[in-house]
Design a protein around this motif. Structure first.
Motif, PDB file in Angstrom:
ATOM      1  N   ALA A  15      39.924  40.964  54.981  1.00  0.00           N
ATOM      2  CA  ALA A  15      39.508  41.355  53.626  1.00  0.00           C
ATOM      3  C   ALA A  15      39.252  40.121  52.757  1.00  0.00           C
ATOM      4  O   ALA A  15      38.587  40.210  51.725  1.00  0.00           O
ATOM      5  CB  ALA A  15      40.551  42.255  52.966  1.00  0.00           C
ATOM      6  N   GLY A  16      39.775  38.975  53.161  1.00  0.00           N
ATOM      7  CA  GLY A  16      39.509  37.726  52.439  1.00  0.00           C
ATOM      8  C   GLY A  16      40.517  37.407  51.355  1.00  0.00           C
ATOM      9  O   GLY A  16      40.267  36.569  50.492  1.00  0.00           O
ATOM     10  N   LYS A  17      41.688  38.030  51.408  1.00  0.00           N
ATOM     11  CA  LYS A  17      42.652  37.847  50.310  1.00  0.00           C
ATOM     12  C   LYS A  17      43.119  36.406  50.166  1.00  0.00           C
ATOM     13  O   LYS A  17      43.412  35.971  49.061  1.00  0.00           O
ATOM     14  CB  LYS A  17      43.846  38.803  50.449  1.00  0.00           C
ATOM     15  N   SER A  18      43.215  35.668  51.291  1.00  0.00           N
ATOM     16  CA  SER A  18      43.742  34.291  51.210  1.00  0.00           C
ATOM     17  C   SER A  18      42.908  33.419  50.265  1.00  0.00           C
ATOM     18  O   SER A  18      43.447  32.542  49.587  1.00  0.00           O
ATOM     19  CB  SER A  18      43.788  33.646  52.589  1.00  0.00           C
ATOM     20  N   THR A  19      41.605  33.681  50.217  1.00  0.00           N
ATOM     21  CA  THR A  19      40.713  32.938  49.324  1.00  0.00           C
ATOM     22  C   THR A  19      41.151  33.087  47.866  1.00  0.00           C
ATOM     23  O   THR A  19      40.934  32.187  47.051  1.00  0.00           O
ATOM     24  CB  THR A  19      39.270  33.515  49.433  1.00  0.00           C
ATOM     25  N   THR A 130      50.216  44.332  42.260  1.00  0.00           N
ATOM     26  CA  THR A 130      49.736  44.128  43.629  1.00  0.00           C
ATOM     27  C   THR A 130      48.221  44.242  43.618  1.00  0.00           C
ATOM     28  O   THR A 130      47.673  45.244  43.151  1.00  0.00           O
ATOM     29  CB  THR A 130      50.361  45.190  44.571  1.00  0.00           C
ATOM     30  N   LEU A 131      47.548  43.183  44.095  1.00  0.00           N
ATOM     31  CA  LEU A 131      46.087  43.198  44.187  1.00  0.00           C
ATOM     32  C   LEU A 131      45.731  43.586  45.616  1.00  0.00           C
ATOM     33  O   LEU A 131      46.082  42.881  46.566  1.00  0.00           O
ATOM     34  CB  LEU A 131      45.522  41.805  43.872  1.00  0.00           C
ATOM     35  N   ARG A 180      46.391  47.619  42.277  1.00  0.00           N
ATOM     36  CA  ARG A 180      45.017  47.666  41.772  1.00  0.00           C
ATOM     37  C   ARG A 180      44.060  47.309  42.902  1.00  0.00           C
ATOM     38  O   ARG A 180      44.199  46.260  43.536  1.00  0.00           O
ATOM     39  CB  ARG A 180      44.858  46.689  40.599  1.00  0.00           C
ATOM     40  N   VAL A 181      43.115  48.204  43.139  1.00  0.00           N
ATOM     41  CA  VAL A 181      42.184  48.017  44.259  1.00  0.00           C
ATOM     42  C   VAL A 181      40.974  47.215  43.796  1.00  0.00           C
ATOM     43  O   VAL A 181      40.373  47.526  42.760  1.00  0.00           O
ATOM     44  CB  VAL A 181      41.709  49.391  44.800  1.00  0.00           C
ATOM     45  N   LEU A 182      40.639  46.171  44.555  1.00  0.00           N
ATOM     46  CA  LEU A 182      39.462  45.352  44.256  1.00  0.00           C
ATOM     47  C   LEU A 182      38.484  45.470  45.423  1.00  0.00           C
ATOM     48  O   LEU A 182      38.905  45.401  46.584  1.00  0.00           O
ATOM     49  CB  LEU A 182      39.885  43.890  44.074  1.00  0.00           C
ATOM     50  N   ALA A 189      32.511  35.457  42.084  1.00  0.00           N
ATOM     51  CA  ALA A 189      32.639  35.332  40.618  1.00  0.00           C
ATOM     52  C   ALA A 189      33.041  36.673  39.998  1.00  0.00           C
ATOM     53  O   ALA A 189      33.889  36.726  39.098  1.00  0.00           O
ATOM     54  CB  ALA A 189      31.324  34.843  40.016  1.00  0.00           C
ATOM     55  N   ASP A 190      32.459  37.758  40.491  1.00  0.00           N
ATOM     56  CA  ASP A 190      32.794  39.086  39.951  1.00  0.00           C
ATOM     57  C   ASP A 190      34.234  39.460  40.283  1.00  0.00           C
ATOM     58  O   ASP A 190      34.964  40.005  39.446  1.00  0.00           O
ATOM     59  CB  ASP A 190      31.858  40.158  40.521  1.00  0.00           C
ATOM     60  N   LEU A 191      34.621  39.144  41.523  1.00  0.00           N
ATOM     61  CA  LEU A 191      36.003  39.435  41.923  1.00  0.00           C
ATOM     62  C   LEU A 191      36.985  38.661  41.067  1.00  0.00           C
ATOM     63  O   LEU A 191      37.986  39.199  40.599  1.00  0.00           O
ATOM     64  CB  LEU A 191      36.211  39.019  43.380  1.00  0.00           C
ATOM     65  N   GLN A 192      36.679  37.381  40.855  1.00  0.00           N
ATOM     66  CA  GLN A 192      37.603  36.546  40.082  1.00  0.00           C
ATOM     67  C   GLN A 192      37.692  37.027  38.644  1.00  0.00           C
ATOM     68  O   GLN A 192      38.776  37.001  38.046  1.00  0.00           O
ATOM     69  CB  GLN A 192      37.195  35.079  40.174  1.00  0.00           C
TER      70      GLN A 192
END
Ligand code: TYD
Length: 203
Positions: A15-19, A130-131, A180-182, A189-192
């Motif tokens: 999912a890329g959470k570490s980034t 929790t993200l 919260r679901v992302l 940029a939108d995610l951040q």
């Protein structure tokens, strides 16, 4: 002393959470917070040794669950709770939601068993936020196959990760304020911007 807050990041492998972990920590530091970044399984010398076993040694599902909580107990008492008490914020790459998603959803262990361990080890303690980084299974699979050598979890079939994802989303529906679901397919940029908005809400 105002206690710190506890923030966890979750999602299926790929999912890329570490980034986003460093982004969260840096954003908080820019607001003048003291922050420690940690991970599960892991976060203490004992926990990191257990992580090596969990990621690379064959074991049955119950052993896996118990070792996750053994590592969590050490992590809570040695790192997380003392840091929060000093006013430091703690950002953890995974926590107990991952045990529900992977050991219950993925491996099929009854949720009540996990709840019993959670009650024992955490005594009602839960993250402040929790993200949950969510992606459709095919996107996560493509990202996993592009990654470095797979560990024991990352070698699981696509159906395993579909079950993991379903439990994460169910938990988010049950606890919409905390989890919260992302949409992890969005531009960084939108995610951040979304993450920053949620962090602001923590006060
Ligand atoms: P992960 O956090 O994805 O680290 P990396 O990005 O280095 O691969 O790896 C940890 C793995 O542990 C992940 O596949 C999920 C699994 N896990 C559980 O199965 N249960 C748990 O309770 C926790 C904390 C992690």
């Amino acid at each position: 002393m105002i206690p710190g807050k506890f923030i966890t990041l979750e999602g299926v492998d790929g999912a890329g959470k570490s980034t986003h972990l460093e982004f969260v920590a840096n954003w908080l530091r820019q607001q003048g917070r003291k922050v420690v970044v940690t991970r599960e399984p892991g976060g203490t010398p004992l926990g990191e040794t257990l992580r090596e076993l969990l990621l690379h040694r064959d074991m049955d599902a119950d052993t896996e669950l118990l070792l996750m909580f053994a590592a969590r107990q050490a992590h809570l008492t040695q790192l997380i709770l003392p840091a929060l008490a000093r006013g430091t914020w703690v950002v953890s790459d995974r926590f107990t939601d991952a045990s529900y998603a992977y050991q219950c959803g993925g491996r099929g262990i009854a949720a009540e068993r996990i709840a019993a361990l959670e009650a024992w080890v955490q005594r009602g303690f839960v993250p402040d936020l929790t993200l949950l980084f969510d992606v459709p299974p095919d996107v996560a699979e493509t990202r996993r196959s592009a990654a470095r050598t797979a560990d024991r979890f990352e070698r699981e079939a696509g159906s395993f990760f579909s079950r993991v994802r379903s439990v994460y989303l169910e938990r988010a529906r049950d606890e919409p304020t905390r989890i919260r679901v992302l949409d992890a397919r969005l531009d960084i940029a939108d995610l951040q911007a979304g993450i920053a908005g949620l962090l602001k809400g923590l006060g």
